[in-house]
Design a protein around this motif. Structure first.
Motif, PDB file in Angstrom:
ATOM      1  N   GLY A   8       0.796  -1.219   0.000  1.00  0.00           N
ATOM      2  CA  GLY A   8       0.000   0.000   0.000  1.00  0.00           C
ATOM      3  C   GLY A   8       0.832   1.274   0.000  1.00  0.00           C
ATOM      4  N   SER A   9       1.919   1.302   0.791  1.00  0.00           N
ATOM      5  CA  SER A   9       2.748   2.514   0.839  1.00  0.00           C
ATOM      6  C   SER A   9       3.386   2.769  -0.520  1.00  0.00           C
ATOM      7  N   TYR A  42      -4.777   7.883   6.825  1.00  0.00           N
ATOM      8  CA  TYR A  42      -3.551   7.073   6.835  1.00  0.00           C
ATOM      9  C   TYR A  42      -3.268   6.664   5.404  1.00  0.00           C
ATOM     10  N   HIS A  43      -2.088   7.027   4.908  1.00  0.00           N
ATOM     11  CA  HIS A  43      -1.734   6.680   3.529  1.00  0.00           C
ATOM     12  C   HIS A  43      -0.400   5.949   3.472  1.00  0.00           C
ATOM     13  N   GLY A  44      -0.122   5.147   4.507  1.00  0.00           N
ATOM     14  CA  GLY A  44       1.107   4.373   4.498  1.00  0.00           C
ATOM     15  C   GLY A  44       2.272   5.171   5.044  1.00  0.00           C
ATOM     16  N   GLU A  74      -9.410   8.383   1.479  1.00  0.00           N
ATOM     17  CA  GLU A  74      -9.853   7.031   1.849  1.00  0.00           C
ATOM     18  C   GLU A  74     -11.384   7.068   1.925  1.00  0.00           C
ATOM     19  N   ASP A  95      -7.821   6.201  -2.091  1.00  0.00           N
ATOM     20  CA  ASP A  95      -6.927   5.233  -1.452  1.00  0.00           C
ATOM     21  C   ASP A  95      -7.788   4.083  -0.932  1.00  0.00           C
ATOM     22  N   VAL A 108      -6.693   0.986  -0.247  1.00  0.00           N
ATOM     23  CA  VAL A 108      -5.848  -0.088   0.286  1.00  0.00           C
ATOM     24  C   VAL A 108      -6.649  -0.939   1.277  1.00  0.00           C
ATOM     25  N   VAL A 109      -7.492  -0.302   2.082  1.00  0.00           N
ATOM     26  CA  VAL A 109      -8.354  -1.047   3.007  1.00  0.00           C
ATOM     27  C   VAL A 109      -9.674  -1.438   2.333  1.00  0.00           C
ATOM     28  N   LYS A 153      -3.341  -4.978   0.172  1.00  0.00           N
ATOM     29  CA  LYS A 153      -4.042  -5.864   1.115  1.00  0.00           C
ATOM     30  C   LYS A 153      -4.941  -6.941   0.483  1.00  0.00           C
TER      31      LYS A 153
HETATM   32  N1  PLP Z   1      -3.241   3.330   2.592  1.00  0.00           N
HETATM   33  C1  PLP Z   1      -4.151   2.925   3.488  1.00  0.00           C
HETATM   34  C2  PLP Z   1      -5.533   3.495   3.420  1.00  0.00           C
HETATM   35  C3  PLP Z   1      -3.816   1.974   4.459  1.00  0.00           C
HETATM   36  O1  PLP Z   1      -4.721   1.606   5.378  1.00  0.00           O
HETATM   37  C4  PLP Z   1      -2.512   1.443   4.461  1.00  0.00           C
HETATM   38  C5  PLP Z   1      -2.121   0.436   5.474  1.00  0.00           C
HETATM   39  O2  PLP Z   1      -2.838   0.142   6.406  1.00  0.00           O
HETATM   40  C6  PLP Z   1      -1.589   1.893   3.522  1.00  0.00           C
HETATM   41  C7  PLP Z   1      -1.992   2.835   2.591  1.00  0.00           C
HETATM   42  C8  PLP Z   1      -0.186   1.371   3.517  1.00  0.00           C
HETATM   43  O3  PLP Z   1      -0.154   0.037   3.141  1.00  0.00           O
HETATM   44  P1  PLP Z   1       1.104  -0.889   3.491  1.00  0.00           P
HETATM   45  O4  PLP Z   1       1.144  -1.027   4.980  1.00  0.00           O
HETATM   46  O5  PLP Z   1       0.816  -2.169   2.751  1.00  0.00           O
HETATM   47  O6  PLP Z   1       2.332  -0.236   2.958  1.00  0.00           O
END
Ligand code: PLP
Length: 407
Positions: A106-107, A139-141, A195, A228, A230-231, A258
């Motif tokens: 995600g990051s 939260y964006h990593g 998000e 975003d 990722v979740v 994820k």
């Molecule tokens: N973006 C969001 C919305 C997340 O919740 C997360 C991790 O929880 C990330 C990015 C970062 O992902 P990663 O931990 O796989 O690098």
């Protein structure tokens, strides 16, 4: 004392009290090293969409690794399974015809998007559009751009200025975004990162109409909209592959990870809508960016098997069903004196917000004593994001364990 340095941890406390060592998993359960069983309330870190212990995914990965583990995804190189996965993702993308850039998580996905939006405007002859906007609580990593864009101040402290031209607006007021656009000028703004459900910041559901309105503002002012997911991606939102589909957001870029592999191997993907991809596909232009393991063949095989399971077992419907099940079983806890509120009712996510956030770590321990593996996100928000295979009985058991732990 162990050699392992854990993420997001007070290592002094871990050394004093010992690690919680998870040895195996099956469906919605995990077992610790002493073979005690726990209901997995969080689905690992929001990712075990298909549940633990799927032999089918392990077999698909083994077959791929013994054929070709990975080679490269740079230049003209790739692998058959990586091409197939990109095609499959493009077909379920919220914007038809999206192009797929693979990452290792995600990051990576977020920082890829942060660079790509600026490069896009450069390509269009508008290099002054560099400002990136995030939201409070977001939260964006933990890469550099994602940390700068995040809206949880403690995560940004101690590093100096990470990225120029990153700004934060209130998480739940479209008006705050409108005011910032007016103050700095749309001609300076590259993108808005959003998000659909605030996850790690504490599980906050978007207010009615918020997502539609911020999407509209971005369109009106020619600001790229980055979802975003990722979740929320790959079914977590319930009933559809992505929150962006459910809310009709048509993101210019969408960041994922994820649930793409349900965590069986690390992998992420950035979905670029045709508008963003086109300048880079016209010929003579490079996006000088990529990761050694982007599109990793073994991870792509895991993703293909994971998507097969999600489809075959109708797990997007199961996730939609969890939306109301979690609400039904957990919302009564809002009457408990230790609980400020319960946030639920959208997707297979919920949170029990403790009245006293400092009780988070103790509550996590109390939950373990009741046979539930949990986590406090944000400010004392007990996170609930189970695998979509969890049964109604297991949801009821989990809620009962929460109640006993609160007691
Ligand atoms: N973006 C969001 C919305 C997340 O919740 C997360 C991790 O929880 C990330 C990015 C970062 O992902 P990663 O931990 O796989 O690098």
């Amino acid at each position: 004392m162990g050699a392992l340095w854990h993420g997001f941890a007070d290592m002094g406390a871990v050394e004093r009290e010992g690690a919680f060592v998870v040895a195996r998993g099956d469906g919605a359960y995990i077992w610790d090293r002493d073979d005690n069983r726990y209901l997995d309330a969080t689905g690992g870190l929001w990712f075990t969409n298909v549940g633990h212990g799927r032999r089918e995914i392990a077999d698909a990965v083994a077959a791929q690794l013994s054929t070709l583990a990975h080679y490269s995804n740079f230049g003209d190189l790739t692998a058959p399974v990586t091409q197939e996965l990109a095609q499959r993702l493009s077909e379920i993308a919220p914007v038809p015809g999206s192009k797929i850039l693979f990452t290792s998580g995600g990051s990576d996905s977020v920082d890829t998007a942060a660079k790509l939006v600026r490069r896009y405007w450069q390509e269009l002859g508008r290099p002054e559009k560099t400002l990136l906007i995030g939201r409070r609580l977001a939260y964006h990593g933990m890469h550099v751009a994602g940390t700068a864009l995040g809206g949880i101040p403690v995560n940004r402290e101690g590093y100096g200025e990470l990225m120029p031209d990153a700004r934060t607006v209130e998480w739940n007021e479209a008006e705050a975004l409108r005011a910032l656009i007016e103050a700095v000028g749309a001609n300076r703004i590259a993108a808005f990162f959003c998000e659909p459900i605030i996850g790690a910041g504490g599980v906050y559901l978007p207010p009615e109409g918020y997502l539609t309105e911020v999407r509209r503002l971005c369109r009106e002012h020619d600001i790229l909209f980055v979802a975003d997911e990722v979740v929320t991606g790959f079914g977590r939102i319930g009933g559809s592959w992505f929150a962006s589909t459910r809310f009709g957001l048509e993101p210019d870029l969408m960041t994922t990870a994820k649930g793409l592999t349900s965590g069986y191997l690390p992998m992420g993907a950035v979905f670029a809508a045709p508008r963003v991809a086109e300048p880079f596909f016209a010929g003579g232009v490079w996006f000088r960016h990529g990761y050694t393991y982007g599109g990793h063949a073994g991870a792509a095989a895991a993703a293909m098997a994971n998507l097969d399971i999600l489809e075959r077992e109708h797990l997007l419907d199961a996730s939609k069903n969890l939306e109301s099940l979690l609400h039904e079983h957990f919302s009564p806890l809002s009457a408990h004196p230790r609980v400020a509120e319960v946030r639920s009712g959208l997707g297979a996510v919920a949170a029990v917000q403790l009245a006293d956030p400092t009780e988070g770590p103790a509550m996590v321990k109390a939950l373990r004593a009741q046979g539930v593996s949990g986590r406090a996100a944000g400010q004392g928000a007990l996170q609930i994001s189970p695998s979509f295979v969890i049964t109604e009985q297991q949801v009821a058991d989990m809620a009962a364990s929460f109640e006993r732990a609160l007691g």
